[in-house]
Design an enzyme around this catalytic site. Structure first.
Site, mmCIF file in Angstrom:
data_model
loop_
_atom_site.group_PDB
_atom_site.id
_atom_site.type_symbol
_atom_site.label_atom_id
_atom_site.label_comp_id
_atom_site.label_asym_id
_atom_site.label_seq_id
_atom_site.Cartn_x
_atom_site.Cartn_y
_atom_site.Cartn_z
ATOM 1 N NE ARG A 1 50.570 64.940 22.610
ATOM 2 C CZ ARG A 1 51.606 64.377 22.814
ATOM 3 N NH1 ARG A 1 52.825 64.936 23.180
ATOM 4 N NH2 ARG A 1 52.182 63.002 22.310
ATOM 5 C CE LYS B 1 50.753 62.918 14.694
ATOM 6 N NZ LYS B 1 51.154 62.276 16.116
ATOM 7 N N GLY C 1 53.296 57.360 10.597
ATOM 8 C CA GLY C 1 53.349 58.319 9.653
ATOM 9 C C GLY C 1 53.901 59.724 10.143
ATOM 10 C CG ASP C 2 53.414 59.869 14.432
ATOM 11 O OD1 ASP C 2 53.847 59.071 14.207
ATOM 12 O OD2 ASP C 2 52.644 60.258 15.530
ATOM 13 C CG ASN D 1 53.541 62.950 19.134
ATOM 14 O OD1 ASN D 1 52.649 62.191 18.496
ATOM 15 N ND2 ASN D 1 54.458 62.560 19.572
ATOM 16 N NE ARG E 1 56.793 86.232 -6.461
ATOM 17 C CZ ARG E 1 56.279 87.097 -7.101
ATOM 18 N NH1 ARG E 1 56.133 88.358 -7.226
ATOM 19 N NH2 ARG E 1 55.002 86.431 -7.449
ATOM 20 C CG ASN F 1 73.636 98.258 -16.162
ATOM 21 O OD1 ASN F 1 72.644 98.526 -15.398
ATOM 22 N ND2 ASN F 1 74.738 98.390 -15.885
ATOM 23 C CB ALA G 1 68.990 101.918 -8.954
ATOM 24 C CG ASN H 1 54.332 91.955 -13.966
ATOM 25 O OD1 ASN H 1 54.049 92.944 -13.132
ATOM 26 N ND2 ASN H 1 54.326 90.764 -13.590
HETATM 27 C C1 UD1 Z 1 53.719 53.157 20.424
HETATM 28 C C2 UD1 Z 1 53.963 52.163 20.951
HETATM 29 C C3 UD1 Z 1 55.134 52.005 21.970
HETATM 30 C C4 UD1 Z 1 56.284 52.987 21.445
HETATM 31 C C5 UD1 Z 1 55.626 54.264 21.036
HETATM 32 C C6 UD1 Z 1 56.588 54.735 20.245
HETATM 33 C C7 UD1 Z 1 52.163 50.250 20.912
HETATM 34 C C8 UD1 Z 1 50.973 49.709 21.702
HETATM 35 N N1 UD1 Z 1 53.121 51.037 21.482
HETATM 36 O O1 UD1 Z 1 52.907 53.855 21.717
HETATM 37 O O2 UD1 Z 1 55.866 50.668 22.481
HETATM 38 O O3 UD1 Z 1 57.355 53.092 22.295
HETATM 39 O O4 UD1 Z 1 54.762 54.014 19.995
HETATM 40 O O5 UD1 Z 1 56.436 56.270 19.825
HETATM 41 O O6 UD1 Z 1 52.190 50.313 19.868
HETATM 42 N N2 UD1 Z 1 47.699 54.510 15.517
HETATM 43 C C9 UD1 Z 1 46.725 54.163 14.535
HETATM 44 N N3 UD1 Z 1 45.733 53.549 15.279
HETATM 45 C C10 UD1 Z 1 45.358 53.313 16.569
HETATM 46 C C11 UD1 Z 1 46.350 53.910 17.351
HETATM 47 C C12 UD1 Z 1 47.647 54.396 16.749
HETATM 48 O O7 UD1 Z 1 46.975 54.498 13.360
HETATM 49 O O8 UD1 Z 1 44.382 53.147 16.713
HETATM 50 C C13 UD1 Z 1 49.077 55.212 14.893
HETATM 51 C C14 UD1 Z 1 49.271 56.563 15.471
HETATM 52 O O9 UD1 Z 1 48.586 57.401 14.481
HETATM 53 C C15 UD1 Z 1 50.710 56.593 15.315
HETATM 54 C C16 UD1 Z 1 51.073 55.170 15.772
HETATM 55 O O10 UD1 Z 1 50.089 54.330 15.294
HETATM 56 O O11 UD1 Z 1 51.222 57.014 13.992
HETATM 57 C C17 UD1 Z 1 51.584 55.149 17.173
HETATM 58 O O12 UD1 Z 1 50.365 55.483 18.063
HETATM 59 P P1 UD1 Z 1 50.488 56.171 19.499
HETATM 60 O O13 UD1 Z 1 48.909 56.252 20.216
HETATM 61 O O14 UD1 Z 1 51.483 57.209 19.504
HETATM 62 O O15 UD1 Z 1 51.275 54.995 20.267
HETATM 63 P P2 UD1 Z 1 51.876 54.983 21.535
HETATM 64 O O16 UD1 Z 1 51.036 54.996 22.789
HETATM 65 O O17 UD1 Z 1 52.596 56.210 21.622
HETATM 66 MG MG MG Z 2 53.105 58.009 20.507
#
Ligand code: UD1
Ligand code: MG
Length: 450
Positions: free
Chosen positions: A18, A25, A104-105, A232, A321, A365, A368, A374
């Site tokens: 997304r 991300k 991470g997000d 996301n 800068r 000083n 203006a 440079n």
């Molecule tokens: C997950 C939780 C949900 C919670 C929500 C909060 C689970 C099953 N569900 O759902 O209960 O309310 O987060 O946002 O855990 N990721 C991986 N590998 C994978 C899948 C995901 O590394 O195979 C990582 C994603 O990069 C992300 C995090 O895990 O950082 C969450 O994954 P996401 O797919 O967003 O989980 P949700 O379905 O939203």
């Molecule tokens: Mg999620």
């Protein structure tokens, strides 16, 4: 290894589609710092013995950003959050302490919240829960997993929205995804999870019910929604940025900085500002800016990588800068750009000027429209302006060039050779005057006018 030791696993293997971006991300910046590094910063206070980041695509980008701050493991294919944590098994080895699982997000977590989770996990009274989940009560429960509690308020299970009954969907306490787990049990619990659910994924969240079946307790720590928001999309990135900026504005105002119109001032993660500083509307702080006490930054100024020393004044409409160093009580006025230059104490560069690769002595000083030339199209050269020198308006200083202390440069000069201290240098053509010429010219032209 001590059981209070901490390891951190950061999940970042999701595709992040997304964001519609070629940048991973978790590397998108908040307040000019990649969100993954914000998380790393927050971890410092917890002093983890291991940090592991689970990535899918984009490993090289992540590696280039975090360097040796964490170990990277790859999850390919991505079969769910539980499967993602399993990927860290080898890297964790025989680790027996607490394992903190982050996303991470989800970079807005505070140190206090992370500490509260670790503390809850390591209760000394023998009732330490196997799993501590970070819960929150969002305004809109969207598709979050729901936290199912028993009568005593202990966590029984996490039910994913897709798998939840209508009744369970009424639960307002949601799963942020962040967990602290007893490292002695983590992988045993993960071995029990299956993918027989609505998404066909291995849910990390299932370890709660499994731990309960084994007679372990599980607990919830709650955080405000804005701390656990996930990023996301670009819209969510902008929302997170707004929260981050609001936090920084509140912080600076609490520390004695006046913001005339707080909502219009943008800070970077590392901006440093002293006391009794006044900042006008629409000021932008890029990375690496230090502002000392009693400085005024007038509206519409843009600063990055610069130091502004005690009592100095900058702007309006100034651009500082990288490596601009504005000395004590110095003045940088409107439409002035300063790059990689030291402006010593009390020097004034008040209007319409470019100072680059230069050293401006104390009290000088700069008139203006002065330009330090440079760059010759190939290389950069330095300009030295001595203490107390006076550069007349609209002067071009063609570098490399040295203007001695106390020298005066006549307005409109193009200076290509060094000027001695206390000398006057003027390079423009001398002024001539032809008496009555203009009147004669006008009357002649009038006669020929058609
Ligand atoms: C997950 C939780 C949900 C919670 C929500 C909060 C689970 C099953 N569900 O759902 O209960 O309310 O987060 O946002 O855990 N990721 C991986 N590998 C994978 C899948 C995901 O590394 O195979 C990582 C994603 O990069 C992300 C995090 O895990 O950082 C969450 O994954 P996401 O797919 O967003 O989980 P949700 O379905 O939203
Ligand atoms: Mg999620």
């Amino acid at each position: 290894m001590n059981s209070s030791d901490l390891a951190v696993v950061i999940l970042a293997a999701g595709k992040g589609t997304r964001m519609k971006s070629s940048l991973h991300k978790v590397l998108h910046p908040l307040a000019n710092r990649p969100m993954l590094l914000h998380l790393m910063d927050r971890l410092e206070a917890l002093n983890p013995v291991k940090k592991i980041v689970v990535v899918g695509a984009g490993k090289d980008q992540v590696q280039a950003t975090i360097g040796d701050q964490a170990e990277i493991v790859v999850q390919e294919p991505q079969l769910g959050t539980g499967h993602a944590v399993q990927m860290a098994r080898e890297a964790l080895g025989d680790f027996q302490g607490n394992v903190l699982i982050l996303y991470g997000d989800v970079p807005m977590l505070t140190e206090d919240t992370l500490m509260a989770m670790v503390t809850a996990r390591t209760r000394a009274d023998g009732k330490a829960p196997a799993v501590v989940v970070l819960g929150f009560r969002p305004q809109d429960t969207k598709a979050y997993g729901r936290l199912v509690l028993n009568e005593s308020g202990e966590l029984e299970a996490i039910i994913e929205h897709k798998d939840a009954t209508t009744e369970q969907r009424q639960i307002t306490l949601c799963n942020s995804g962040i967990m602290a787990v007893d490292g002695r049990m983590l992988f045993d619990l993960l071995e029990q999870i299956s993918n027989t659910n609505a998404s066909g994924e291995y849910y990390l969240t299932d370890i709660v019910a499994i731990a309960r079946q084994r007679g372990q307790s599980c607990a919830v720590v709650e955080a405000p929604e804005e701390e656990v928001m996930g990023i996301n999309s670009r819209k969510e990135l902008a929302e997170a940025e707004a929260i981050f900026q609001a936090r920084m504005r509140d912080h600076f105002m609490a520390e004695g900085v006046t913001l005339l119109d707080p909502a219009t001032v943008y800070f970077s993660y590392d901006t440093k500002i002293g006391q009794d500083v006044v900042i006008g509307p629409n000021v932008f702080f890029g990375p690496g800016v230090v502002v000392e006490d009693n400085v005024t930054i007038h509206s519409f100024s843009h600063l990055e990588g610069a130091v502004v020393r005690e009592g100095a004044s900058v702007g309006p409409f100034a651009r500082l800068r990288p490596k601009a160093d504005v000395g004590r009580k110095a003045k940088i006025g409107n439409f002035v750009e300063v790059k990689k230059s030291v402006i010593e104490e009390g020097a004034k560069v008040s209007h319409l000027t470019y100072i680059g690769d230069a050293h401006v002595g104390a009290g000088a000083n700069i008139g203006a429209g002065t330009i330090t030339c440079n760059y010759d199209g190939f290389n950069k050269f330095r300009t030295e302006i001595g203490k107390g020198a006076f550069i007349g308006s609209n002067t071009s200083l063609v570098a490399p060039v040295v203007i001695g202390e106390g020298a005066i440069i006549g307005a409109g000069s193009v200076v290509t050779r060094n000027v001695s201290g206390d000398a006057l240098a003027v390079t423009r053509a001398e002024q001539k005057e032809l008496g009555g010429w203009a009147a004669r010219f006008r009357s002649k032209q009038q006669k020929h006018k058609k």
